[in-house]
Scaffold this active site. Structure first.
Site, short mmCIF file in Angstrom:
data_model
loop_
_atom_site.label_atom_id
_atom_site.label_comp_id
_atom_site.label_asym_id
_atom_site.label_seq_id
_atom_site.Cartn_x
_atom_site.Cartn_y
_atom_site.Cartn_z
N HIS A 1 -8.76 1.45 2.86
CA HIS A 1 -8.50 0.81 4.15
C HIS A 1 -9.04 -0.61 4.20
O HIS A 1 -9.26 -1.14 5.28
CB HIS A 1 -9.11 1.64 5.29
CG HIS A 1 -8.49 2.99 5.42
ND1 HIS A 1 -9.20 4.16 5.36
CD2 HIS A 1 -7.19 3.36 5.59
CE1 HIS A 1 -8.38 5.20 5.51
NE2 HIS A 1 -7.16 4.74 5.64
N HIS A 2 -9.26 -1.22 3.03
CA HIS A 2 -9.81 -2.58 3.06
C HIS A 2 -8.82 -3.55 3.68
O HIS A 2 -9.21 -4.61 4.17
CB HIS A 2 -10.21 -3.05 1.65
CG HIS A 2 -9.04 -3.33 0.75
ND1 HIS A 2 -8.24 -2.33 0.25
CD2 HIS A 2 -8.53 -4.49 0.29
CE1 HIS A 2 -7.29 -2.88 -0.48
NE2 HIS A 2 -7.44 -4.19 -0.48
N LYS B 1 -0.11 1.54 2.43
CA LYS B 1 1.31 1.49 2.05
C LYS B 1 1.54 2.30 0.79
O LYS B 1 0.74 2.26 -0.14
CB LYS B 1 1.66 0.02 1.77
CG LYS B 1 3.11 -0.24 1.53
CD LYS B 1 3.87 -0.48 2.82
CE LYS B 1 5.37 -0.50 2.61
NZ LYS B 1 5.94 0.85 2.43
N LYS C 1 -2.14 -2.08 -7.13
CA LYS C 1 -0.85 -2.76 -7.24
C LYS C 1 -0.71 -3.83 -6.16
O LYS C 1 -0.36 -4.98 -6.44
CB LYS C 1 0.24 -1.69 -7.04
CG LYS C 1 1.62 -2.09 -7.39
CD LYS C 1 2.61 -0.97 -7.05
CE LYS C 1 2.36 0.34 -7.79
NZ LYS C 1 3.49 1.28 -7.65
N ASP D 1 -0.88 -9.65 -4.41
CA ASP D 1 -1.26 -10.25 -3.13
C ASP D 1 -0.37 -9.80 -1.97
O ASP D 1 0.09 -10.61 -1.16
CB ASP D 1 -1.27 -11.79 -3.22
CG ASP D 1 -2.42 -12.28 -4.08
OD1 ASP D 1 -3.49 -11.64 -4.04
OD2 ASP D 1 -2.24 -13.27 -4.81
N LYS E 1 -0.15 7.19 -0.55
CA LYS E 1 0.99 7.89 -1.16
C LYS E 1 1.17 9.22 -0.45
O LYS E 1 0.21 9.80 0.04
CB LYS E 1 0.73 8.15 -2.65
CG LYS E 1 1.99 8.31 -3.45
CD LYS E 1 2.58 6.95 -3.73
CE LYS E 1 3.75 6.97 -4.66
NZ LYS E 1 3.98 5.63 -5.20
N SER F 1 9.12 -4.33 -0.05
CA SER F 1 8.77 -3.55 1.14
C SER F 1 7.97 -4.41 2.11
O SER F 1 8.14 -4.33 3.33
CB SER F 1 7.91 -2.34 0.77
OG SER F 1 8.72 -1.25 0.39
N1 GLU Z 1 7.02 4.04 -4.28
C1 GLU Z 1 6.99 2.67 -4.70
C2 GLU Z 1 5.80 2.42 -5.60
O1 GLU Z 1 5.29 3.30 -6.24
C3 GLU Z 1 7.10 1.70 -3.54
C4 GLU Z 1 6.03 1.75 -2.50
C5 GLU Z 1 6.31 0.93 -1.26
O2 GLU Z 1 7.29 0.22 -1.22
O3 GLU Z 1 5.52 1.05 -0.32
O4 GLU Z 1 5.38 1.30 -5.77
#
Ligand code: GLU
Length: 472
Positions: A66-67, A72, A96, A101, A108, A364
């Site tokens: 949660h930094h 996402k 990732k 950035d 997930k 995204s």
């Molecule tokens: N599921 C994708 C990933 O592993 C996309 C995640 C996203 O767009 O939030 O990077």
């Protein structure tokens, strides 16, 4: 080996890589522990009605860090989903996002089902119920946690998710930003579907552009004529293969779960996909040779291997037999930590997942921004840009007395559409991040790009915690 004598699990593998990189930083152990741990793990069950009664479905949503908010990450539908896998994938999302950035924490989700065994109606019920459970526990929202597609899910599921979320949050002005990867008509963005594969292409192209690095691998710089094997023809693998082929590579091998094919003269990706649709198998493609298993395809003689399916396919067992000089990780976690060490010793260049497949979450991020802005990217500037360039051309023609051809004029005066902006934002992100990792590898003095990527992202996350005042 992990402490329990078993081979390390997926999450343990992520953490082995993390620990290796953490040794190159000087952050206090408490801070490193906080970066590494999964902050929230929500595991839940719910029943759905099937033909002959009810079935209880197991599901997860893990928020790793949660930094930065929102968190996402995609939602996976697979029979193999388990808590360790969802935790590993959530952690990878954190690293990732930091690498490219994108200002999100990692998360997930997973539902333990084989989507092929359910009707569309049942899948819709499962997806809507899953979303309702997330709403109940505050595990979804534009500023909280924003899901997206992953293995086994796509635009259709994202549309069901946004619709369910809006039913619980009627009138929410930013509600559409609760999920990304939506159909364009439901607030999605152009270019999201192919973004991960396109990002894989940009990343590999950037790595191959470096003459010094290619020389060390015994390869010529550039993509032209590079022999590529792609494992997995899903959304990521298909688009990566397609863009690499368009970029000048020779796709010599393609693998799916039913088997693999190769042709040293090159395979036409579109034609293979068409053949697979028609015959329901990748095998027996005209002119190609069948291979009994996907595993065999990984060991084909090639320059670039792109594993783009699931985790842990390159292990200490097959790593010594891998002939590719470059491995471009389209999937999340395709290489175990032990296999990674073997490949490093062999001098194989591994372009790590947490960088290479970040194109999906990058676009995204653009979709999330579009939803919050409530305006299509390019809408305000397109015509203004076109008019300015038109005037510039007219002035040039007047001053020089030479006229531009109609085609030239069209190209030069084209104002950016949404897709142009998305693709150029993605391209820039992938180029900048690659060079950041490559330079980090040299300054840190580590032996692989994965460790360098981890060092870079650990530093960024650690600084966020420090800036939040949580750590001194
Ligand atoms: N599921 C994708 C990933 O592993 C996309 C995640 C996203 O767009 O939030 O990077």
């Amino acid at each position: 080996m992990a402490a329990n004598g078993h081979p390390p699990s997926f999450f343990e593998n992520v953490n082995i890589n993390f620990d290796k990189a953490a040794a190159y930083t000087n952050h206090p152990q408490g801070l490193l522990d906080q970066v590494k741990i999964c902050n929230s793990v929500y595991q839940f069950q719910f029943p759905i009605q099937v033909e002959d009664g009810y079935e209880v479905i197991s599901a997860w949503r893990v928020e790793h860090s949660h930094h930065k908010l929102p968190t996402k990450g995609g939602i996976r539908y697979s029979e193999d989903v388990n808590e360790d896998e969802v935790k590993a994938l959530a952690a990878l999302m954190t690293y990732k996002c930091a690498i490219v950035d994108v200002p999100f924490g990692g998360a997930k989700g997973g539902i333990k089902i084989d989507p092929k065994k359910y009707s569309v109606h049942q899948l819709q019920k499962i997806t809507r119920r899953y979303t309702a459970e997330l709403v109940k526990k505050n595990f979804i929202g534009p500023g909280i946690d924003v899901p997206a597609p992953d293995y086994g899910t796509g635009e259709r599921e994202m549309a069901w998710i946004v619709d369910t979320y809006m039913a619980f949050n009627s009138g929410s002005i930013d509600g559409q930003a609760c999920v990304t990867g939506k159909p364009i008509t439901q607030g999605g963005i152009r270019g999201r579907r192919e973004a991960t594969g396109r990002g894989v292409f940009f990343g590999i192209r950037e790595a191959c552009a470096n003459a010094e690095d290619m020389k060390a691998l015994g390869l010529k710089p550039g993509l032209e004529g590079k022999r590529v094997v792609v494992q997995g023809l899903g959304n990521v693998g298909y688009h990566a293969a397609k863009f690499l082929q368009e970029g000048g590579c020779l796709i010599v091998g393609l693998a799916e779960y039913e088997g693999a094919i190769y042709n040293l003269k090159g395979l036409d990706v579109e034609a293979v996909v068409k053949h697979r649709k028609e015959t329901r198998s990748i095998l027996n493609f005209p002119g190609a040779t069948n291979m009994a298993s996907t595993a065999e395809a990984l060991e084909l003689d090639c320059d670039i291997l792109v594993p783009a399916a699931l985790e842990s396919v390159i292990t200490k067992e097959n790593a010594p037999r891998i002939k590719a000089k470059i491995i471009g990780e389209g999937a999340n976690g395709p290489t175990t930590a032990e296999a990674g060490e073997i490949l490093n010793r062999k001098g194989t260049m591994v372009i790590p997942d947490m960088y290479l497949n970040a194109g999906g979450v990058t676009v995204s991020y653009f979709e999330w921004l579009k939803n919050l802005q409530h305006v299509r990217m390019g809408r305000m500037a397109k015509r203004f840009t076109e008019t300015s360039f038109d005037q510039l051309i007219a002035t040039l023609e007047q001053k020089t007395g030479k006229m531009f051809l109609e085609d030239e004029r069209k190209k030069l005066t084209h104002g950016p559409d949404e897709i142009d902006l998305v693709n150029s934002g993605l391209e820039d992100t992938m180029i900048v991040a690659y060079n950041e990792i490559r330079e980090r590898k040299m300054t840190v003095g580590c032996d692989d790009l994965r460790t360098a990527a981890f060092v870079s992202s650990i530093d960024k996350i650690a600084h966020s915690y420090i800036e939040l005042g949580i750590f001194p």
